[in-house]
Design an enzyme around this catalytic site. Structure first.
Site, mmCIF file in Angstrom:
data_model
loop_
_atom_site.group_PDB
_atom_site.id
_atom_site.type_symbol
_atom_site.label_atom_id
_atom_site.label_comp_id
_atom_site.label_asym_id
_atom_site.label_seq_id
_atom_site.Cartn_x
_atom_site.Cartn_y
_atom_site.Cartn_z
ATOM 1 N N GLU A 1 28.546 2.163 55.761
ATOM 2 C CA GLU A 1 27.756 2.631 56.895
ATOM 3 C C GLU A 1 28.520 3.784 57.540
ATOM 4 O O GLU A 1 29.715 3.969 57.288
ATOM 5 C CB GLU A 1 27.556 1.524 57.933
ATOM 6 C CG GLU A 1 28.772 1.217 58.788
ATOM 7 C CD GLU A 1 29.886 0.514 58.036
ATOM 8 O OE1 GLU A 1 29.594 -0.171 57.046
ATOM 9 O OE2 GLU A 1 31.060 0.660 58.449
ATOM 10 N N LYS B 1 40.606 10.491 57.158
ATOM 11 C CA LYS B 1 39.772 9.457 56.524
ATOM 12 C C LYS B 1 39.761 9.565 54.995
ATOM 13 O O LYS B 1 39.619 8.569 54.300
ATOM 14 C CB LYS B 1 38.338 9.524 57.060
ATOM 15 C CG LYS B 1 38.214 8.926 58.458
ATOM 16 C CD LYS B 1 36.774 8.682 58.832
ATOM 17 C CE LYS B 1 36.691 8.016 60.194
ATOM 18 N NZ LYS B 1 36.972 8.989 61.279
ATOM 19 N N SER C 1 44.848 13.875 63.944
ATOM 20 C CA SER C 1 44.068 13.179 62.913
ATOM 21 C C SER C 1 42.998 14.033 62.256
ATOM 22 O O SER C 1 42.607 13.783 61.121
ATOM 23 C CB SER C 1 43.443 11.907 63.494
ATOM 24 O OG SER C 1 42.687 12.197 64.652
HETATM 25 C C1 LIG Z 1 37.300 8.570 62.634
HETATM 26 C C2 LIG Z 1 38.314 9.375 63.295
HETATM 27 C C3 LIG Z 1 39.262 8.807 64.193
HETATM 28 C C4 LIG Z 1 39.239 7.370 64.584
HETATM 29 O O1 LIG Z 1 39.440 6.460 63.565
HETATM 30 P P1 LIG Z 1 40.794 5.630 63.420
HETATM 31 O O2 LIG Z 1 40.460 4.621 62.388
HETATM 32 O O3 LIG Z 1 41.111 5.026 64.751
HETATM 33 O O4 LIG Z 1 41.843 6.575 62.994
HETATM 34 C C5 LIG Z 1 40.240 9.628 64.736
HETATM 35 N N1 LIG Z 1 40.286 10.944 64.472
HETATM 36 C C6 LIG Z 1 39.392 11.536 63.637
HETATM 37 C C7 LIG Z 1 39.508 12.998 63.386
HETATM 38 C C8 LIG Z 1 38.381 10.769 63.032
HETATM 39 O O5 LIG Z 1 37.496 11.366 62.216
#
Ligand SMILES: *Cc1c(COP(=O)(O)O)cnc(C)c1O
Length: 405
Positions: free
Chosen positions: A123, A101, A388
């Site tokens: 938010e 993010k 992610s």
């Molecule tokens: C917020 C988040 C997601 C989901 O958000 P996307 O916009 O679909 O990528 C996935 N993995 C992590 C670690 C997150 O913090």
């Protein structure tokens, strides 16, 4: 016809179009006063953010502050269970703040500063977006107002503490169910009143145009790096790329690097506790076309056509729609969207921790579980997973609910 003859050579020039459409999805369905504010962001994005100075600055921040490029790790011990398959992870968990993010938050905050704004507004639900944005605000010396439902504030105490330590103002929203939806409404309302000095920063590839495009472009770095690194590492491209999909920002980021290649792309949605409406958040798999939060996409609706209640063990995937570009890539067949349930996710969470020494975010664990499923079903070759985020934030809940497996 393969992918409806979409020209992937010129994909980024054509998608979205000038009005923010990916095929029939996207656009901007918002009140007039909000449109005025967002038009200003769009113009700034099309000009300032395309300049060399802006992009040099962003590149420097990524290297010196975020820790990019993030590596690719060969998951040797997990791969050794399968014949003829090698699994790899793109390590977005190694970003500063522990997830992807920050890639778009730093971009959005740099744009805000370049526009002469002094405050970021957003938010947050689980608090992950709030923490990443509060980090970006601190870095640039901007004020930061994070709207959060009272119910979520209680549930997410560590992230609330992080935001406050970083200097953000966490504003409690008590209307309605006092969760994410009410927080979005409150943040939009504040933005309407404050847009002279503030910019609204969205948390994924969702919302009205230009946000899905802007966030995608800031997340593209994941795919650009991954393609180059994978080639250098293995002398070939991966056969498949797998990513979890909530709003869809980490997935679109890595997919962008491979859209124009002969590489299979898989988006993994949360099946939660099962197929019944209310038990999952698999919007692309089970949803229908509809408009919510200012954009047209595929969404889960209740009987009255409103956004349906959704559930996932991963609060970051717990959203009744996905970005319009995913709806488009779904319809043309370029990306295959499929599901993984909570149990499969928990297994993958422990397996990556035990076998590779990486504690993954519960969101990312959906992608790991799916890659394993592909390998088990006989898929051969190289599979690249977008990891992610890291799982520190999930450990307490998992141990309390499932124990140590
Ligand atoms: C917020 C988040 C997601 C989901 O958000 P996307 O916009 O679909 O990528 C996935 N993995 C992590 C670690 C997150 O913090």
């Amino acid at each position: 016809m393969k992918y409806q003859n979409i020209d992937f050579n010129n994909y980024f020039a054509n998608y979205p179009d000038a009005n923010g459409y990916f095929g029939k999805y996207g656009g901007s369905y918002i009140p007039q006063d909000l449109q005025k504010a967002i038009d200003e962001v769009n113009i700034a994005y099309q000009t300032i953010a395309q300049s060399t100075a802006f992009n040099d600055e962003l590149q420097r921040i990524r290297k010196e502050f975020q820790g990019r490029p993030t590596p690719i790790t060969h998951l040797k011990r997990i791969s050794s269970q399968f014949a003829g398959v090698e699994l790899y992870a793109k390590r977005e968990d190694l970003n500063h703040t522990g997830a992807h993010k920050i890639n778009h938050c730093m971009g959005e905050a740099l744009l805000a500063r370049s526009m002469g704004k002094t405050k970021l507004i957003a938010e947050t639900g689980a608090g992950q977006h709030g923490v990443a944005l509060a980090t970006a605000a601190a870095y640039f010396g901007l004020a930061c107002d994070i709207y959060m439902g009272a119910v979520d504030i209680k549930k997410q105490a560590p992230n609330v503490a992080r935001m406050k330590i970083l200097g953000a103002n966490v504003i409690e929203v008590t209307e309605g169910l006092a969760t994410l939806k009410e927080a979005v409404d409150a943040a939009f309302k504040a933005y309407c009143q404050e847009y002279d000095n503030a910019i609204y920063c969205i948390g994924s590839v969702v919302g009205p145009h230009p946000f899905p495009m802007m966030v995608r472009d800031f997340q593209k770095i994941v795919g650009i790096e991954a393609r180059k690194q994978f080639l250098a590492m293995n002398g070939c491209l991966p056969d498949a790329v797998v990513a979890c999909v909530g709003g869809g920002s980490n997935a679109i980021g890595i997919f962008c690097g491979f859209l124009n290649d002969d590489v299979e792309l898989y988006g993994v949605e949360p099946l939660g506790k099962g197929k019944q409406l209310g038990q999952h958040a698999a919007s692309l798999t089970y949803g229908q076309e509809g408009i919510m939060h200012g954009f047209n996409s595929i969404m889960l609706k209740d009987q009255d056509g409103n956004p349906a209640p959704v559930y996932s063990i991963a609060s970051g995937l717990d959203y009744p729609s996905s970005g319009p570009e995913h709806a488009f890539l779904h319809d043309i067949g370029r990306v295959k969207y499929d599901v993984i349930n909570d149990d499969e996710t928990i297994d993958a969470f422990f397996e990556l921790s035990r076998k590779e020494g990486i504690i993954p975010a519960i969101e990312s664990s959906h992608a790991i579980a799916y890659a394993k499923k592909l390998a088990k079903s006989g898929k051969k070759g190289h599979i690249l997973i977008n990891l992610s985020g890291r799982g520190d934030k999930d450990m307490d809940h998992i141990i309390a609910t499932y124990g140590i497996r």
